[in-house]
Design an enzyme around this catalytic site. Structure first.
Site, PDB file in Angstrom:
ATOM      1  N   HIS A  17       1.011  -1.149   0.515  1.00  0.00           N
ATOM      2  CA  HIS A  17      -0.411  -0.032   0.186  1.00  0.00           C
ATOM      3  C   HIS A  17       0.985   1.493   0.336  1.00  0.00           C
ATOM      4  O   HIS A  17       1.544   2.131   1.237  1.00  0.00           O
ATOM      5  CB  HIS A  17      -1.193  -0.560   1.212  1.00  0.00           C
ATOM      6  CG  HIS A  17      -1.812   1.054   0.958  1.00  0.00           C
ATOM      7  ND1 HIS A  17      -2.938   1.555   1.365  1.00  0.00           N
ATOM      8  CD2 HIS A  17      -1.553   2.551   0.963  1.00  0.00           C
ATOM      9  CE1 HIS A  17      -4.151   2.540   1.614  1.00  0.00           C
ATOM     10  NE2 HIS A  17      -3.176   2.769   1.184  1.00  0.00           N
ATOM     11  N   HIS A  19       1.694   5.289  -1.953  1.00  0.00           N
ATOM     12  CA  HIS A  19       1.033   6.508  -2.482  1.00  0.00           C
ATOM     13  C   HIS A  19       2.142   7.163  -3.397  1.00  0.00           C
ATOM     14  O   HIS A  19       2.995   7.885  -2.347  1.00  0.00           O
ATOM     15  CB  HIS A  19       0.675   7.015  -1.665  1.00  0.00           C
ATOM     16  CG  HIS A  19      -1.097   6.959  -1.272  1.00  0.00           C
ATOM     17  ND1 HIS A  19      -1.719   7.294  -1.416  1.00  0.00           N
ATOM     18  CD2 HIS A  19      -1.299   6.127   0.269  1.00  0.00           C
ATOM     19  CE1 HIS A  19      -3.015   6.430  -0.880  1.00  0.00           C
ATOM     20  NE2 HIS A  19      -2.532   6.927   0.101  1.00  0.00           N
ATOM     21  N   LYS A 103      -9.650  -0.135  -5.066  1.00  0.00           N
ATOM     22  CA  LYS A 103      -9.471   0.019  -4.606  1.00  0.00           C
ATOM     23  C   LYS A 103     -11.016   0.958  -4.098  1.00  0.00           C
ATOM     24  O   LYS A 103     -11.216   1.728  -4.800  1.00  0.00           O
ATOM     25  CB  LYS A 103      -8.407   1.366  -4.059  1.00  0.00           C
ATOM     26  CG  LYS A 103      -8.028   2.479  -2.940  1.00  0.00           C
ATOM     27  CD  LYS A 103      -7.343   1.296  -1.312  1.00  0.00           C
ATOM     28  CE  LYS A 103      -8.093   2.280  -0.446  1.00  0.00           C
ATOM     29  NZ  LYS A 103      -6.712   3.193   0.296  1.00  0.00           N
ATOM     30  N   HIS A 140     -10.215   1.217   2.327  1.00  0.00           N
ATOM     31  CA  HIS A 140      -9.823   2.933   3.400  1.00  0.00           C
ATOM     32  C   HIS A 140     -10.868   2.623   4.392  1.00  0.00           C
ATOM     33  O   HIS A 140     -12.443   2.965   3.987  1.00  0.00           O
ATOM     34  CB  HIS A 140     -10.087   3.514   2.995  1.00  0.00           C
ATOM     35  CG  HIS A 140      -9.436   4.448   3.895  1.00  0.00           C
ATOM     36  ND1 HIS A 140      -9.003   5.473   3.616  1.00  0.00           N
ATOM     37  CD2 HIS A 140     -10.491   5.332   4.179  1.00  0.00           C
ATOM     38  CE1 HIS A 140      -8.343   5.908   4.597  1.00  0.00           C
ATOM     39  NE2 HIS A 140      -9.424   6.618   5.089  1.00  0.00           N
ATOM     40  N   HIS A 178      -4.565  -0.506   6.334  1.00  0.00           N
ATOM     41  CA  HIS A 178      -3.446   0.240   6.668  1.00  0.00           C
ATOM     42  C   HIS A 178      -4.534   0.052   8.718  1.00  0.00           C
ATOM     43  O   HIS A 178      -4.948   1.460   8.826  1.00  0.00           O
ATOM     44  CB  HIS A 178      -3.427   2.064   6.666  1.00  0.00           C
ATOM     45  CG  HIS A 178      -4.819   2.252   5.851  1.00  0.00           C
ATOM     46  ND1 HIS A 178      -5.570   2.557   6.409  1.00  0.00           N
ATOM     47  CD2 HIS A 178      -4.447   3.264   4.886  1.00  0.00           C
ATOM     48  CE1 HIS A 178      -6.677   3.173   5.384  1.00  0.00           C
ATOM     49  NE2 HIS A 178      -5.779   3.496   3.971  1.00  0.00           N
ATOM     50  N   ASP A 251       1.420   3.141   3.202  1.00  0.00           N
ATOM     51  CA  ASP A 251       0.662   3.936   3.438  1.00  0.00           C
ATOM     52  C   ASP A 251       1.446   4.703   3.357  1.00  0.00           C
ATOM     53  O   ASP A 251       0.980   6.361   3.979  1.00  0.00           O
ATOM     54  CB  ASP A 251      -0.546   3.781   4.818  1.00  0.00           C
ATOM     55  CG  ASP A 251      -1.635   4.338   4.118  1.00  0.00           C
ATOM     56  OD1 ASP A 251      -2.149   5.520   2.938  1.00  0.00           O
ATOM     57  OD2 ASP A 251      -2.246   5.040   5.185  1.00  0.00           O
TER      58      ASP A 251
HETATM   59  C1  NCD Z   1      -3.070   9.402   2.016  1.00  0.00           C
HETATM   60  C2  NCD Z   1      -2.553  10.450   1.112  1.00  0.00           C
HETATM   61  O1  NCD Z   1      -2.984  11.400   1.172  1.00  0.00           O
HETATM   62  O2  NCD Z   1      -3.093   9.983  -0.152  1.00  0.00           O
HETATM   63  N1  NCD Z   1      -3.537  10.674   3.024  1.00  0.00           N
HETATM   64  C3  NCD Z   1      -3.227   8.856   4.493  1.00  0.00           C
HETATM   65  O3  NCD Z   1      -3.458   9.921   5.169  1.00  0.00           O
HETATM   66  N2  NCD Z   1      -3.524   7.921   4.555  1.00  0.00           N
HETATM   67  C4  NCD Z   1      -4.765   9.176   1.699  1.00  0.00           C
HETATM   68  C5  NCD Z   1      -4.675   7.599   2.339  1.00  0.00           C
HETATM   69  O4  NCD Z   1      -4.677   6.717   2.583  1.00  0.00           O
HETATM   70  O5  NCD Z   1      -6.089   7.372   3.611  1.00  0.00           O
HETATM   71 ZN    ZN Z   2      -3.435   4.835   2.120  1.00  0.00          ZN
END
Ligand code: NCD
Ligand code: ZN
Length: 352
Positions: A17, A19, A103, A140, A178, A251
């Protein structure tokens, strides 16, 4: 406790996971993930979100183009579920090996989730498709109801939405992403082989006090937000339990420092640069270094039905000093300022 070994050799881990962002920020942050992990499940919450096979293919090309030379990193893409997404598009993308999973963001739960799902009950045709395909559904798990206390949103989601969803679709393969609560850890541990969870490094290290230590701390703010100490301890117990349905997912969610240190600062912790070092510290503190490799490098691929990485990494027992700030070059050669998780700390393991 016996003295820690001088070094640790692990099968190269994967991040289930992350971003990676897009554009300039993608270029700035990608190398951190690619230096540590063999593969990563890449979140689709771009603006606009990745909802088609064509968009995913184009995004994959942008990721591959931004990789440092010689990197063997493989991005695994995901589809962003909306109220109107066509199950046939998911089926085609999964069949063609473009989408590794999809997702589910409850609408407005987190960053770039406005186009997310407003009611799970309306998507039964889609869930039937996923069930038939064995395509993982990554969730999520937070309710978005403003009446519900933010620290209860995960536990309430499980009770109101996840449990009924799994009852309606017992064949659905789900990853609760997460996880942050004892309730989530217990629910996953007690459920069938179809339900797994990812655990971040930050939720193994911080509780909600971290958000307020010495003042308001945007660098410690993420969603789902860190909970009380009892929950952190439950997550540690789950991570080291040896249960194959708990595995690594950072995450890592970078936002430039100015976007976090602002009124309405963004949620997200950038932990990619020292992720495996951070997990190693948590496992060492629990006397469970011997369980790190399974959590980081075996349970994830087994759940996804993918081969384990053959390559290995070495962690050396030497302290590494995490900078207070990182200045990473974006595509235009401009420095993006980011605050890494563990900023200003010394970590006892260094990735060789
Ligand atoms: C994530 C993001 O910034 O894309 N932020 C986070 O706090 N984890 C989005 C998410 O996974 O909730
Ligand atoms: Zn995330």
């Amino acid at each position: 406790m016996s003295a820690p070994p001088a070094q640790l050799s692990l099968r190269r881990p994967d991040d289930w996971h992350v971003h990676l962002r897009d554009g300039a920020l993608l270029q700035a942050v990608l190398a951190s993930t690619a230096a540590q992990f063999g593969r990563a499940i890449v979140m689709p919450n771009l603006s606009p979100p990745i909802t088609t096979v064509a968009a995913a293919l184009a995004y994959r090309q942008r990721i591959l183009a931004a990789l440092p030379d010689g990197s063997g990193f493989t991005p695994l893409l995901t589809a962003y579920l909306t109220d109107t997404i066509d199950p046939a598009e998911l089926e085609r993308g999964f069949g063609e090996g473009v989408f590794a999973a999809c997702k589910l963001y409850p609408a407005n739960a987190t960053t770039n989730s406005a186009a997310g799902v407003s009611d799970l009950a309306n998507l039964s045709a889609l869930f039937e498709t996923l069930e038939r395909l064995g395509m993982p559904l990554l969730i999520h798990g937070e309710v978005t109801d403003a009446e519900i206390d933010i620290f209860d949103r995960e536990a309430v989601f499980i009770e109101r939405h996840l449990e009924p969803l799994l009852r309606r679709h017992p064949g659905l393969k789900v990853v609760l992403e997460h996880i942050t609560t004892a309730e989530a850890a217990a629910f996953v541990a007690a459920s069938s082989a179809n339900l797994a969870a990812t655990i971040t490094p930050h939720h193994l290290h911080i509780n909600r006090n971290a958000l307020f230590r010495g003042g308001l701390r945007p660098d410690m703010y993420c969603l789902p937000v860190a909970k009380r100490e009892q929950h952190r301890l439950a997550l540690r117990a789950a991570a080291i339990s040896g249960n194959p349905r708990f595995f690594l997912g950072t995450d890592s969610a970078p936002h430039p420092r100015h976007a976090k240190e602002a009124a309405c600062g963004c949620a997200g912790i950038f932990n990619a640069p020292y992720a495996i070092e951070s997990y190693a510290l948590a496992f060492e503190q629990e006397g469970a270094l011997d369980r790190l490799e399974a959590f980081a490098s075996e349970f994830g691929p087994r759940f996804y039905g993918l081969p384990l990485n053959e390559e290995r990494i070495t962690l050396v027992r030497e302290s590494v000093s995490v900078p207070a700030r990182l200045h990473l070059n974006d595509a235009a050669g401009e420095a993006v300022e980011l605050v890494p998780f563990h900023a200003g700390e010394l970590l006892p393991w260094r990735l060789a």
